[in-house]
Write a protein that holds these residues in place. Structure first.
Motif, PDB file in Angstrom:
ATOM      1  N   VAL A 254       0.852  -1.176   0.000  1.00 27.13           N
ATOM      2  CA  VAL A 254       0.000   0.000   0.000  1.00 27.13           C
ATOM      3  C   VAL A 254       0.890   1.229   0.000  1.00 27.13           C
ATOM      4  O   VAL A 254       1.967   1.216   0.595  1.00 27.13           O
ATOM      5  CB  VAL A 254      -0.968  -0.018   1.213  1.00 27.13           C
ATOM      6  CG1 VAL A 254      -0.225   0.036   2.536  1.00 27.13           C
ATOM      7  CG2 VAL A 254      -1.998   1.098   1.116  1.00 27.13           C
ATOM      8  N   LEU A 255       0.448   2.273  -0.702  1.00 25.29           N
ATOM      9  CA  LEU A 255       1.165   3.541  -0.704  1.00 25.29           C
ATOM     10  C   LEU A 255       0.414   4.490   0.228  1.00 25.29           C
ATOM     11  O   LEU A 255      -0.742   4.817  -0.022  1.00 25.29           O
ATOM     12  CB  LEU A 255       1.231   4.127  -2.119  1.00 25.29           C
ATOM     13  CG  LEU A 255       1.848   5.504  -2.245  1.00 25.29           C
ATOM     14  CD1 LEU A 255       3.305   5.503  -1.745  1.00 25.29           C
ATOM     15  CD2 LEU A 255       1.767   6.014  -3.671  1.00 25.29           C
ATOM     16  N   VAL A 256       1.084   4.867   1.306  1.00 22.69           N
ATOM     17  CA  VAL A 256       0.471   5.764   2.291  1.00 22.69           C
ATOM     18  C   VAL A 256       0.876   7.194   1.937  1.00 22.69           C
ATOM     19  O   VAL A 256       2.068   7.513   1.883  1.00 22.69           O
ATOM     20  CB  VAL A 256       0.927   5.409   3.723  1.00 22.69           C
ATOM     21  CG1 VAL A 256       0.319   6.380   4.732  1.00 22.69           C
ATOM     22  CG2 VAL A 256       0.531   3.964   4.053  1.00 22.69           C
ATOM     23  N   GLN A 257      -0.146   8.042   1.682  1.00 21.07           N
ATOM     24  CA  GLN A 257       0.108   9.417   1.312  1.00 21.07           C
ATOM     25  C   GLN A 257       0.083  10.309   2.547  1.00 21.07           C
ATOM     26  O   GLN A 257      -0.815  10.184   3.397  1.00 21.07           O
ATOM     27  CB  GLN A 257      -0.931   9.885   0.300  1.00 21.07           C
ATOM     28  CG  GLN A 257      -0.855   9.095  -0.989  1.00 21.07           C
ATOM     29  CD  GLN A 257      -1.866   9.530  -2.019  1.00 21.07           C
ATOM     30  OE1 GLN A 257      -2.960   9.948  -1.676  1.00 21.07           O
ATOM     31  NE2 GLN A 257      -1.497   9.422  -3.285  1.00 21.07           N
ATOM     32  N   LYS A 258       1.066  11.177   2.644  1.00 23.78           N
ATOM     33  CA  LYS A 258       1.227  12.070   3.790  1.00 23.78           C
ATOM     34  C   LYS A 258      -0.036  12.902   3.993  1.00 23.78           C
ATOM     35  O   LYS A 258      -0.678  13.340   3.035  1.00 23.78           O
ATOM     36  CB  LYS A 258       2.434  12.983   3.578  1.00 23.78           C
ATOM     37  CG  LYS A 258       2.791  13.784   4.795  1.00 23.78           C
ATOM     38  CD  LYS A 258       4.218  14.274   4.700  1.00 23.78           C
ATOM     39  CE  LYS A 258       4.656  14.990   5.934  1.00 23.78           C
ATOM     40  NZ  LYS A 258       4.803  14.161   7.098  1.00 23.78           N
ATOM     41  N   LYS A 259      -0.358  13.137   5.275  1.00 21.03           N
ATOM     42  CA  LYS A 259      -1.512  13.945   5.621  1.00 21.03           C
ATOM     43  C   LYS A 259      -1.342  15.365   5.071  1.00 21.03           C
ATOM     44  O   LYS A 259      -0.241  15.902   5.071  1.00 21.03           O
ATOM     45  CB  LYS A 259      -1.664  14.074   7.147  1.00 21.03           C
ATOM     46  CG  LYS A 259      -2.108  12.845   7.840  1.00 21.03           C
ATOM     47  CD  LYS A 259      -2.229  13.143   9.326  1.00 21.03           C
ATOM     48  CE  LYS A 259      -2.536  11.885  10.093  1.00 21.03           C
ATOM     49  NZ  LYS A 259      -2.540  12.116  11.542  1.00 21.03           N
ATOM     50  N   LYS A 260      -2.452  15.929   4.628  1.00 24.20           N
ATOM     51  CA  LYS A 260      -2.434  17.319   4.179  1.00 24.20           C
ATOM     52  C   LYS A 260      -3.003  18.161   5.311  1.00 24.20           C
ATOM     53  O   LYS A 260      -4.099  17.895   5.785  1.00 24.20           O
ATOM     54  CB  LYS A 260      -3.265  17.480   2.911  1.00 24.20           C
ATOM     55  CG  LYS A 260      -2.706  16.724   1.738  1.00 24.20           C
ATOM     56  CD  LYS A 260      -3.591  16.880   0.531  1.00 24.20           C
ATOM     57  CE  LYS A 260      -3.040  16.010  -0.594  1.00 24.20           C
ATOM     58  NZ  LYS A 260      -3.903  16.030  -1.759  1.00 24.20           N
ATOM     59  N   TRP A 261      -2.265  19.147   5.715  1.00 24.29           N
ATOM     60  CA  TRP A 261      -2.726  19.996   6.846  1.00 24.29           C
ATOM     61  C   TRP A 261      -3.476  21.158   6.361  1.00 24.29           C
ATOM     62  O   TRP A 261      -3.534  21.936   5.728  1.00 24.29           O
ATOM     63  CB  TRP A 261      -1.539  20.432   7.702  1.00 24.29           C
ATOM     64  CG  TRP A 261      -0.865  19.246   8.288  1.00 24.29           C
ATOM     65  CD1 TRP A 261       0.267  18.662   7.857  1.00 24.29           C
ATOM     66  CD2 TRP A 261      -1.281  18.450   9.393  1.00 24.29           C
ATOM     67  NE1 TRP A 261       0.577  17.575   8.621  1.00 24.29           N
ATOM     68  CE2 TRP A 261      -0.357  17.422   9.585  1.00 24.29           C
ATOM     69  CE3 TRP A 261      -2.361  18.502  10.267  1.00 24.29           C
ATOM     70  CZ2 TRP A 261      -0.462  16.492  10.591  1.00 24.29           C
ATOM     71  CZ3 TRP A 261      -2.463  17.573  11.257  1.00 24.29           C
ATOM     72  CH2 TRP A 261      -1.521  16.565  11.415  1.00 24.29           C
TER      73      TRP A 261
END
Length: 147
Positions: A140-147
């Protein structure tokens, strides 16, 4: 000297994903494989044992399940289900799976703090003919949270 390097490598690997989880949910963690190989059976995985779940946002828990069939003539005993690291928790059947019946191995991957590509393995030890070790894999590719 080589043993020391090997132990350091294992330590780093374990720490890369948090503590390695040595527990499984359920009481079946105490089931033992029979010593008599005439009691071994066959397993047919009904779902792919190597999956790609695409992209998920950081912090999401990914639930995975692998269905299987006891395709042999003896009860199938899943003695242990061991994720490759502590960011994944796995469940195993609590009772032997009778011939002709289906079972499922479930796991939950916690993506918090795991941005990027994650390749995970779940090791399944069962009384299966040939090899008692079965490997279930997912990525799985985990995408960084967008703040």
């Amino acid at each position: 000297m080589r043993l020391g390097i090997w132990l350091i490598g294992i330590s780093i690997l374990g720490n890369a994903c948090g503590q390695i989880d040595t527990k499984s949910k359920g009481s079946s963690a105490n089931m033992q494989l029979p010593k008599d190989t005439s009691l071994y059976t066959t397993i047919t995985w009904l779902d792919s044992t190597n999956r790609n779940y695409g992209n998920i946002p950081e912090g999401k828990k990914l639930e995975v399940a692998y269905r299987f069939l006891n395709s042999g003539s003896k009860p199938l005993i899943v003695a242990r289900v061991q994720p490759s690291c502590g960011c994944t928790v796995a469940e195993q059947p609590e009772e032997p799976i009778q011939p002709g019946k289906e079972g499922v191995i479930k796991a939950s991957f916690n993506s918090e703090g795991r941005t990027g590509i994650n390749n995970k393995t779940i090791f399944v030890v069962a009384n299966t003919r040939g090899s008692q070790s079965n490997e279930l894999r997912f990525s799985v590719l985990v995408q960084k949270k967008k703040w």
